[in-house]
Design a protein around this motif. Structure first.
Motif, mmCIF file in Angstrom:
data_model
loop_
_atom_site.group_PDB
_atom_site.id
_atom_site.type_symbol
_atom_site.label_atom_id
_atom_site.label_comp_id
_atom_site.label_asym_id
_atom_site.label_seq_id
_atom_site.Cartn_x
_atom_site.Cartn_y
_atom_site.Cartn_z
ATOM 1 N N UNK B 46 0.859 -1.180 0.000
ATOM 2 C CA UNK B 46 0.000 0.000 0.000
ATOM 3 C C UNK B 46 0.899 1.234 0.000
ATOM 4 N N UNK B 47 0.513 2.253 -0.766
ATOM 5 C CA UNK B 47 1.287 3.497 -0.743
ATOM 6 C C UNK B 47 1.387 4.010 0.691
ATOM 7 N N UNK B 48 2.578 4.446 1.059
ATOM 8 C CA UNK B 48 2.745 4.961 2.414
ATOM 9 C C UNK B 48 1.881 6.203 2.633
ATOM 10 N N UNK B 49 1.789 7.036 1.586
ATOM 11 C CA UNK B 49 1.035 8.282 1.680
ATOM 12 C C UNK B 49 -0.017 8.328 0.572
ATOM 13 N N UNK B 50 -1.045 9.137 0.777
ATOM 14 C CA UNK B 50 -1.998 9.311 -0.322
ATOM 15 C C UNK B 50 -1.338 10.040 -1.497
ATOM 16 N N UNK B 51 -1.897 9.881 -2.681
ATOM 17 C CA UNK B 51 -1.374 10.576 -3.865
ATOM 18 C C UNK B 51 -1.512 12.084 -3.673
ATOM 19 N N UNK B 98 2.071 19.333 -2.842
ATOM 20 C CA UNK B 98 2.361 18.276 -1.866
ATOM 21 C C UNK B 98 1.156 17.919 -1.013
ATOM 22 N N UNK B 99 0.037 18.582 -1.269
ATOM 23 C CA UNK B 99 -1.183 18.206 -0.542
ATOM 24 C C UNK B 99 -1.805 16.980 -1.221
ATOM 25 N N UNK B 100 -2.535 16.185 -0.456
ATOM 26 C CA UNK B 100 -3.237 15.058 -1.082
ATOM 27 C C UNK B 100 -4.182 15.564 -2.179
ATOM 28 N N UNK B 101 -4.195 14.896 -3.309
ATOM 29 C CA UNK B 101 -5.141 15.263 -4.358
ATOM 30 C C UNK B 101 -6.526 14.793 -3.933
ATOM 31 N N UNK B 102 -7.520 15.622 -4.179
ATOM 32 C CA UNK B 102 -8.913 15.251 -3.909
ATOM 33 C C UNK B 102 -9.736 15.690 -5.124
ATOM 34 N N UNK B 103 -11.038 15.413 -5.078
ATOM 35 C CA UNK B 103 -11.858 15.789 -6.221
ATOM 36 C C UNK B 103 -11.602 14.906 -7.429
ATOM 37 N N UNK B 104 -11.173 13.665 -7.168
ATOM 38 C CA UNK B 104 -10.989 12.716 -8.266
ATOM 39 C C UNK B 104 -12.098 11.671 -8.192
ATOM 40 N N UNK B 105 -12.587 11.272 -9.330
ATOM 41 C CA UNK B 105 -13.641 10.255 -9.359
ATOM 42 C C UNK B 105 -13.019 8.867 -9.178
ATOM 43 N N UNK B 185 -10.798 11.161 2.702
ATOM 44 C CA UNK B 185 -11.330 9.812 2.502
ATOM 45 C C UNK B 185 -10.655 9.261 1.257
ATOM 46 N N UNK B 186 -10.668 7.958 1.101
ATOM 47 C CA UNK B 186 -9.946 7.379 -0.041
ATOM 48 C C UNK B 186 -10.805 6.366 -0.791
ATOM 49 N N UNK B 187 -10.662 6.354 -2.108
ATOM 50 C CA UNK B 187 -11.408 5.421 -2.958
ATOM 51 C C UNK B 187 -10.931 3.981 -2.757
ATOM 52 N N UNK B 188 -11.830 3.056 -2.955
ATOM 53 C CA UNK B 188 -11.482 1.637 -2.959
ATOM 54 C C UNK B 188 -12.010 1.009 -4.250
ATOM 55 N N UNK B 189 -11.376 -0.090 -4.649
ATOM 56 C CA UNK B 189 -11.691 -0.702 -5.941
ATOM 57 C C UNK B 189 -13.164 -1.111 -6.031
ATOM 58 N N UNK B 190 -13.673 -1.674 -4.940
ATOM 59 C CA UNK B 190 -15.034 -2.218 -4.952
ATOM 60 C C UNK B 190 -15.913 -1.448 -3.977
ATOM 61 N N UNK B 247 -9.883 11.325 -1.822
ATOM 62 C CA UNK B 247 -8.664 11.201 -2.606
ATOM 63 C C UNK B 247 -8.339 9.763 -2.958
ATOM 64 N N UNK B 248 -7.064 9.488 -3.193
ATOM 65 C CA UNK B 248 -6.678 8.170 -3.685
ATOM 66 C C UNK B 248 -5.321 7.761 -3.102
ATOM 67 N N UNK B 249 -5.228 6.493 -2.804
ATOM 68 C CA UNK B 249 -3.980 5.861 -2.389
ATOM 69 C C UNK B 249 -3.963 4.506 -3.101
ATOM 70 N N UNK B 250 -2.840 4.160 -3.697
ATOM 71 C CA UNK B 250 -2.802 2.949 -4.524
ATOM 72 C C UNK B 250 -2.237 1.761 -3.753
ATOM 73 N N UNK B 251 -2.565 0.604 -4.254
ATOM 74 C CA UNK B 251 -2.055 -0.656 -3.692
ATOM 75 C C UNK B 251 -1.357 -1.439 -4.804
ATOM 76 N N UNK B 252 -0.706 -2.472 -4.429
ATOM 77 C CA UNK B 252 -0.089 -3.347 -5.426
ATOM 78 C C UNK B 252 0.032 -4.741 -4.817
#
Lengths: 201, 252
Positions: B46-51, B98-105, B185-190, B247-252
């Motif tokens: 998981x990304x350590x920080x949000x995007x 450097x702030x977390x991006x928000x307002x992304x679908x 808050x952060x998006x999740x895949x499902x 916002x968004x934080x990615x996983x792998x």
């Protein structure tokens, strides 16, 4: 289509309330008229690709040009999916012969691993869906998740053989814009029929 | 070749590319059937920080169809998508970047993670990682942790603070993941999987009327109120929704 979180929460609660038991008289369908968006929002801009019941690869924009009534179901579902299909058939039966020529019905499988195009074709025949009007779509798990996310359908695997899902019937105009959604099921699909007829004008 | 490698090596760690390995374990999802065994979660990264806005800016530079002025309406609500940016390619000053991006679908968040060679975490993965406090892997049932989260949720800073190497993104949790609760808050895949009723906390016959399936999915953990808030938010979203606190934080 503008998201208003509180309203949407309310809508999903109502949808769930309406979907499970046919015998519960206290669960009427909730219909939602969708205000025309200030901008063009077409479901057909989703980039996913699908296969229809004939096995042909289709993109959603091939559905353009006719008013479409769309629902997400799966063929091994015995709980509410037959009721969704019954609602759609009722809408079909409510149209005049001339209107029917300009309307298509689309069923998208929530269970793409089992609902292969061949299985969809068999099921469509068994369910007596007129192949000139009914399109059944199989896509990969991502395509299904994307379409569901776009139209507000929620679903979740519930064990190996069952899916829990919300019942949503969506009316799309000829350009793929959502013009109406019926949340939950109802013997009374008047709102959906009206929306189809408005979209035909 | 050498200067490029050198430049890459000198990229500061605040680019957020750092990922944290979250080891496998078990987790009891908020919604499940009473008596269900805990769900096994496989190890993931998981990304350590949000995007950040800066990272997202790199994405829209490379992918013009995701620019504010070009994105398709079905993929993002164009009135809310990146609405706090100054322009299609202007996400603000150095601090803003450097702030977390928000307002992304959700569609955008997914595309962003895919572009980075990653993916969105599932609800299960997100909740599993987010159950960790600074000291415990699973603190979801610790009253003090629950209280901390509720306080964080009600005192969310606006605008969101910049993410720095020193960790303005928030205290790292047990896994080393930062800011899962105190920022966006952060998006999740499902996100559109869990079927939440208006109040599933009571397990009664009524729940069985609420779901289109043979068995109801009820909440297993009435004390986990922060998780209810997160699920309620998810229940209110569609894939094109863009929200200024999401916002968004990615996983792998």
């Amino acid at each position: 289509m503008r998201p208003r979180p509180l309203l949407l929460v309310l809508a999903s609660v109502l949808a769930l309330t309406a979907c499970a038991r046919r015998d519960a008289a206290s669960t009427p369908a909730v219909t939602t008229s969708v205000e025309p968006a200030e901008e063009r929002v077409s479901l057909y801009d989703l980039p996913s690709s699908w296969r229809d019941q004939r096995g042909a690869t289709v993109h959603l924009d091939t559905l353009a040009g006719r008013v479409r009534v769309l629902a997400m179901v799966y063929t091994s579902c015995h709980a509410t999916c037959p009721l969704i299909v019954a609602d759609l058939k009722r809408v079909e039966a409510s149209l005049t012969a001339a209107q029917r020529d300009d309307v298509g019905f689309v069923l998208v499988s929530l269970d793409p691993a089992r609902d292969t195009p061949g299985r969809l074709a068999e099921w469509a025949a068994a369910t007596r869906l007129d192949p000139t009007r009914w399109t059944l779509l199989n896509g990969d798990a991502d395509a299904v998740r994307e379409l569901a996310a776009a139209i507000g359908v929620r679903y979740q695997a519930e064990g190996p053989d069952a899916l829990a899902h919300t019942n949503v019937i969506t009316v799309l105009d000829a350009d793929g814009a959502v013009v109406h959604q019926q949340l939950g099921l109802g013997a009374e699909s008047r709102g959906t029929v009206d929306a189809v007829q408005r979209a035909l004008r | 070749m050498r200067p490029i490698l050198l430049a890459l090596a000198m990229l500061p760690s605040v680019t957020g590319a750092e990922m944290v390995r979250v080891p496998a374990g078990t987790y009891r999802p908020l919604y499940g059937r009473p008596g269900d065994a805990p769900t096994v979660v496989a190890a993931f990264h998981l990304d350590r920080d949000p995007a950040t806005r800066g990272e997202y800016l790199a994405f829209v530079r490379a992918n013009p169809t995701w620019r504010r002025g070009a994105v398709k309406g079905v993929l993002a609500d164009r009135r809310a998508y990146l609405a706090d940016w100054r322009g299609d390619l202007d996400a603000g000053d150095a601090a803003d970047l450097r702030r977390p991006v928000t307002g992304v679908s959700w569609f955008a968040a997914r595309a962003y993670c895919a572009w980075r060679g990653k993916r969105l975490p599932t609800v299960l993965e997100w909740e599993y990682a987010a159950a960790a406090s600074a000291t415990r892997r699973d603190a979801a049932r610790q009253p003090r942790f629950v209280q901390q989260l509720l306080t964080l949720y009600t005192t969310r800073p606006h605008p969101l603070p910049a993410i720095t190497a020193a960790g303005a993104a928030g205290v790292a949790n047990h896994y080393g993941v930062r800011g899962m609760h105190g920022l966006a808050w952060e998006w999740t895949a499902d996100f559109n999987s869990v079927l939440v009723s208006d109040d599933s906390r009571g397990v009664g016959a009524r729940d069985h009327d609420l779901f289109c399936a043979s068995a109801a999915i009820g909440a297993t953990d009435p004390a986990n109120y922060p998780a209810f808030l997160r699920h309620a938010l998810r229940a209110g979203l569609t894939g094109r929704a863009a929200v200024e606190t999401l916002g968004v934080r990615c996983a792998a």
